[in-house]
Structures are given as C-alpha cells and as structure tokens.
Write an enzyme that holds these catalytic residues in place. Structure first.
Site, PDB file in Angstrom:
ATOM      1  CG  ASP A   5     -54.513 -28.837 -25.504  1.00  0.00           C
ATOM      2  OD1 ASP A   5     -54.443 -29.639 -24.606  1.00  0.00           O
ATOM      3  OD2 ASP A   5     -54.636 -27.660 -25.084  1.00  0.00           O
ATOM      4  CG  ASP A  42     -47.019 -14.598 -26.572  1.00  0.00           C
ATOM      5  OD1 ASP A  42     -47.842 -14.199 -26.184  1.00  0.00           O
ATOM      6  OD2 ASP A  42     -46.746 -15.141 -28.001  1.00  0.00           O
TER       7      ASP A  42
END
Length: 692
Positions: free
Chosen positions: A269, A422
């Site tokens: 990214d 997460d």
C-alpha cells in the site's frame, strides 16, 4: 642498668623539629609580607645554628619539595573543580539546546497543544503552582503546625483570613468527593491486581503441569506425498516499509513447505513510487528463484491494513486455499514455521486461529526497547498463553498467525470500521463459536519501535481501537449465541477491565489524585497503594523476562508515564474523537543483522538448484535493485521532539513533591519526585533513540 641511647630516633626527632620550625617560619613570613623575598645567607656569624640549618642543602631540598607538592595539590584541586563546573555547564547547555531543538514544527492530533486533555492538564498545572505558592507562605508563617481558624485571635491580616477559610473549604467541600474518587480508584486497582495475580497463577499451573497444545500430525514424519500438504496462502501487508520489506519477503520465501502448495502475496500500500519499485524488484528477484510470489498494489487505498487484506482475499484464486498466514513487513518467520503451526488444524474443525509468539531482534537496543520487552513478554507468556489454554480465546495479534479461511469468511471477513482489525475479527470469530490456540514455543522474530514517537503512536492506536470496537460490538455480544460466561468474559474482563479500567485508574490515581492529596491533606491516599502494591505487581510482571529484573523501578515509573497516552487514547476511542481513527505505520529501522541476510541467501541456494536456475538468472533483478537503491530519495530528517502533556505532568508531580516535603511525607515525596523525573525524561524524548 641504663638503656643505650637511640641515635636513630634522635636524628629523626631533630629533623621533624627542624621541619616544623621551617613551616612555622614560612607561615609567619607569608602573613607578615605580601611579597616573597629570597635571601641567601652565608657564613657562620649572626645566629650560627639557624643559619647553618638554612644553608644545609638537605633542608633546602625538603623545603623546595614541600612547596612543589603543595603547588601540585592546589593545581589538582583546581583542575577537579574546573572539570566539574565544566561538566555541569556543558550538560546544562546541552540540555537547553536539546530542548530547543526538539520543539516540533507540527504535532499529530494525539499530541496537539490544542487537544482537550492538554488544556485540562495545563489548567491543573497553573492551579497546582498557585496552591504551592500559597502553601509556602503558610509554611513560613507557621500555619502548617498550628492552622488558624476563622474569627480566632491567631488570624492576622487578609492572607491569614483567606488561608483559614481555605482550610474550611477544602476540609468540608473538596476533600470528601476527592476521597470518594480515591476509594473508587483503589477498588479498581485492587480488582485489576487480583486479575493479574490470577493470570500469573494460571501461568505457573501451565508450567508446573507442562500443558501445551499438541499437534495430531507431524508433516516431517507422517506425510510423504506433496498432495497431503494443505494449500497455504501467505500475505505480507506493508505500507512505505523501506527499511524492512526485504527481510519479510526473504524470510517467507525460504519457508520449508512444498512450493506448489504455497503462494505469497506481497500487499503493498505504499504511496511512494520509489518504494513500490524497490518491492517489485525484490519480488521479481525471488520469482526468478522459483518462489510462487506475486506483487499487489491497490489503486484505491481505503481502510488501512483491513482494507488491504480484504482486497487480497477477494481474488479468485483464494478459494483454492485452506489457510492464510499473515506477517507484517518486519517479521521474519523461521523456515519451519508452517510445519509447527498448520498441523494443529488437523482433526480440529472448530479451530480458527493458531497464533505464534513474538521475539525481538532489538530488545536490548536502548531503555525503551527493554521496557517494551518486559511488557510484551508478560502479554505473550501470561495473558495469551493462559487465555489460549483455559478458554481458547485471546486477541489476535495481527501478525505471526495462521487463520482458517473458512473461519474468516463465516465471521464476516476483514472490516474497516476500526483501527484494530485483528481484535475485531478475533471477537467476531469467538462469537461464532470458533476456537484459538496460542503456541508459546513457536517464535517469530520482529522489531520493536526504538523511538518514543513511534511507540507513542503505536500505543495510541492499540488503546483507542479497542474502545471503538467495544462501542460497535457491545450489542452483538449480548445478542450472540455463546454462553453467558463467555459474554461476561468479553465484556468485563477483555474490554472493561483490561482495556478501559486499567488506563483510567492508572492515570487518575497516580497523575491526578496523588498530587491533589498533597494540597488537600484531608483526603488520604495510603502508602501501600502508592508504593507496595505497584512494586509487587512490577515484580510479577518482570517474571516472564527474568533478565530484566534490574529495570523493575524504571518499568514501574514508565508504565505510569505511559498512562497519559493510554488514557487519552481510551477517551478518544470511547467518545469518537478525531485522533481515534488516526493510523500511523509504526516506523522500523531494519535491525536484522547481516548474519540473517547471509542465512537467507544460503537457504535459497538449494531452492535455486532444485529449480535448475543459475545465479545469472537473477542478475537483472539484482542490478535493478542496486540501481533503485542508489536512486533512493534523501530520507526525511529525523529529530527528537518535546511532548507537552508529559512535560506539564512532570511539573505538576514535581510541584506536588515540594508540597509533600513540607508535610514530611516520605514515601509520597520520593514517589512524586521520581515519577516527575520520569515524566520529564519522557517529555524531553530522552528515553528512546537519540537523533544527533
């Protein structure tokens, strides 16, 4: 019978008397005259004994030696004083220059001088300084020992009348609510300490009984056919990771797993073209060596890491894979990582995640990394292991873990609603009935942030995200089909106690209440809360990292210092302030040693031979990589900075320590003094990497 005369003693005695006479004469001559006059006397007349002594060569030698020794002693003393003064002045000058240089030109939202928390701390500092001045006046007038009362004869003047009324106000109106808040925080402190003790007892039980997850299959011994190995997708999300991208790519490219059963996705990214080209060249180099590795770059970079992973899981070929392993850019798994983790899924269809432990290549780099190592060692050795063994649930650490792709899909996949994707997927998978395993004996090398700026931003994200998630999934937890025991564990232990209550009482108790009790002595904070329980908890926290025992006191002080960052992050996430959605990639320095890189090269040699490749086949990739390395842009100038909230709290605590000194409160004084110094060191950014 008379004793024979001792001539040696007589000679020594005569010399001593002559030396004393000479010293006495020198002292008198120094006092009587301002100038030194040297007279050479010869001959035997005019006071022969004295003149003989002066003309004696041995006497003149002793006299010259004494004067020379005295001169050297004076010079040495002067040199010591000069060096001490020079050292102190240079240190003060260096500190002033450092503070001047570390004024940041631009603040992050989490540390902005216009933030709400900083404004409140600044007002608190002004009030505390004013109260200290008032208390100093009262102390020198003797009012501390005999407090005046309103209307009594002891009250003289306007100041005395005001101080008498102040005593009544603080005793009747200010101290009672402060004492109630103190008692509430003490109760929360005790509850959190009991929770930590229970976790440690659980860890001792695991060690004593040698409880550990056991895989049902060994791929080295029981599996011979390549087709029996499950298909594994391996993802490396990264964003502008110039320093560490090659480490993770090299580490995963030499994993001991059939290459046709493994696919590596490098999910880049990065928004800098130079870094994109560097990563492409590294991927191309390993493709030339026969590794099934592909490069992906998103055109629309939304959702941070969660959006990156979500985009990668949308590829058509993902349906051919059963498991996905995730590694951040600075992680370096060992070659047998998959053979130690994937076998645990065999025969356990309800298992969603196998999480490995982190190990740190730079844990001894500076004081900051040593203190982080203590914290994370306790997190993995105690929290993750105990929760994994006894309740089969813990927060996914975001990396160094293997997921069952079916569990990810049934839990809703990666969502972009928080900065802790997460923890989000772990909670949703737990609510769907999936189980987790933590492997404490499987370690994955990674890097700790070495600057306080990077560590502060990381902690802000780690403590604001859980509050965002708690706000979003609270109703889902209540509506889920899991047992009420699991619901209570999620709400009260996982979120409230360890994510909300811990930063709240830590900041409120030690940074707000403790200084206030020095100026409002009617509200009492016991010494066992200030010193004894925190000391015991610090010792228990260091147990998983026994080599860190010398850093117990710095660890205790630093954890209290970090409470301001964690409290600010918790409030931001709970009430949806702007900084709670800030995502800043934790900067790493690439601390992998040259030995590790050489090992990667050696490990790749058999791979190259097995695919019939020659060294020259990757020369183009290496040449391209070398050219790109030379064409790197000049990196942005790094500098240390000042942190206003920490500095303001340092002055508050040091001011309160002066007030406690007036009341002769020993333990409170020392704690406030050293805690204030700790805030000062952190506020001046002297704890992590120092940029010259």
């Amino acid at each position: 019978m008379s004793r024979a005369p001792n001539y040696e003693f007589q000679e020594w005695w005569n010399k001593q008397r002559e030396r004393e006479n000479l010293d006495l004469f020198e002292d008198k001559s120094d006092q009587s005259s301002s100038a030194f006059i040297t007279v050479d006397v010869s001959g035997s007349g005019g006071g022969g004994g004295s003149n003989n002594n002066r003309s004696d060569p041995s006497v003149r030698k002793e006299r010259a030696r004494s004067a020379r020794q005295l001169s050297w002693v004076c010079l040495l003393k002067f040199q010591q004083i000069a060096s001490t003064v020079g050292f102190l002045s240079n240190g003060l000058l260096h500190l002033i220059r450092t503070a001047n240089r570390r004024i940041a030109s631009r603040d992050s939202p989490a540390d902005s001088s216009s933030s709400r928390l900083y404004k409140a701390i600044r007002v608190f500092l002004i009030v505390v300084i004013a109260l200290l001045g008032f208390e100093l006046v009262a102390y020198f007038k003797g009012w501390h020992f005999r407090p005046p009362s309103v209307g009594s004869a002891d009250v003289l003047g306007l100041v005395g009348e005001f101080y008498a009324r102040w005593i009544g106000i603080r005793a009747n109106y200010l101290a009672p609510p402060l004492q109630m808040l103190t008692n509430m925080c003490i109760l929360l402190f005790i509850v959190q300490s009991v929770d930590r003790i229970i976790l440690i007892l659980g860890c001792f039980w695991i060690k004593f009984r040698r409880i550990r997850p056991v895989a049902s299959v060994d791929y080295d011994k029981n599996v011979e056919r390549v087709e029996d190995y499950p298909m594994v997708l391996l993802q490396i999300p990264m964003c502008n990771e110039r320093e560490v991208y090659h480490q993770s790519i090299a580490a995963v490219s030499i994993l001991d797993w059939p290459k046709e059963r493994l696919l590596v996705q490098v999910l880049d990214d990065s928004d800098e073209v130079e870094i994109q080209n560097l990563i492409k060249a590294e991927v191309h180099k390993w493709q030339q060596r026969g590794v099934r590795i592909i490069y992906r770059h998103r055109l629309i970079r939304t959702g941070y890491k969660a959006g990156n992973l979500k985009s990668a899981m949308g590829c058509d070929y993902v349906k051919d894979y059963e498991f996905v392993a995730i590694f951040d850019a600075d992680f370096q798994p060992t070659p047998d990582f998959l053979k130690k983790t994937v076998p645990h899924f065999k025969g356990r269809d309800d298992l969603a995640l196998v999480q490995a432990r982190w190990a740190f290549v730079n844990k001894d780099e500076n004081l900051l990394t040593r203190l982080q190592n203590i914290n994370l060692s306790f997190h993995f050795e105690v929290e993750q292991q105990v929760n994994g063994i006894f309740i089969n649930f813990f927060g996914f650490n975001g990396t160094a873990g293997v997921w069952r792709i079916k569990a990810l899909e049934e839990s809703g996949g990666w969502l972009e609603r928080t900065t802790v994707e997460d923890m989000d997927i772990a909670v949703r998978a737990h609510l769907c009935g999936w189980k987790f395993i933590f492997l404490n004996d499987v370690k994955c090398l990674c890097e700790l942030p070495e600057t306080y700026e990077a560590y502060k931003k990381q902690q802000h994200r780690w403590h604001s995200g859980p509050m965002q998630l708690f706000r979003l999934c609270f109703v889902d937890i209540l509506r889920s089909k899991v047992s009420w025991a699991k619901k209570a564990n999620l709400i009260f232990l996982f979120f409230l106690l360890r994510k909300l209550i811990l930063p709240f009482y830590s900041f409120t108790l030690f940074c707000i209440i403790l200084p206030l009790t020095m100026f409002l002595p009617e509200a009492e904070l016991p010494a066992w809360v200030v010193c004894y329980i925190p000391g015991v908890m610090s010792i228990l926290s260091v147990l998983p990292a026994p080599r860190s025992f010398p850093f117990i006191v710095p660890y205790l002080l630093f954890e209290n210092t970090m409470s301001v960052t964690k409290f600010n992050a918790m409030i931001s996430g709970l009430f949806r302030f702007g900084s709670s959605y800030e995502w800043v990639v934790t900067k790493k320095l690439g601390r992998s040693s040259e030995t590790d890189l050489v090992a990667f090269e050696k490990e790749s040699q058999p791979l190259m031979r097995s695919h019939g490749l020659h060294r020259s086949s990757s020369d183009s990739g290496i040449e391209e990589l070398s050219k790109l390395e030379l064409s790197k842009l000049v990196p942005k100038t790094k500098k240390n900075r000042l942190y206003r909230k920490e500095l303001a709290l340092a002055f508050i605590l040091l001011t309160a320590s002066v007030r406690s000194l007036l009341s002769a409160q020993g333990i409170h004084f020392y704690f406030l003094l050293f805690q204030g110094i700790s805030f000062l060191v952190v506020g001046l950014d002297l704890i992590g990497e120092q940029v010259s």
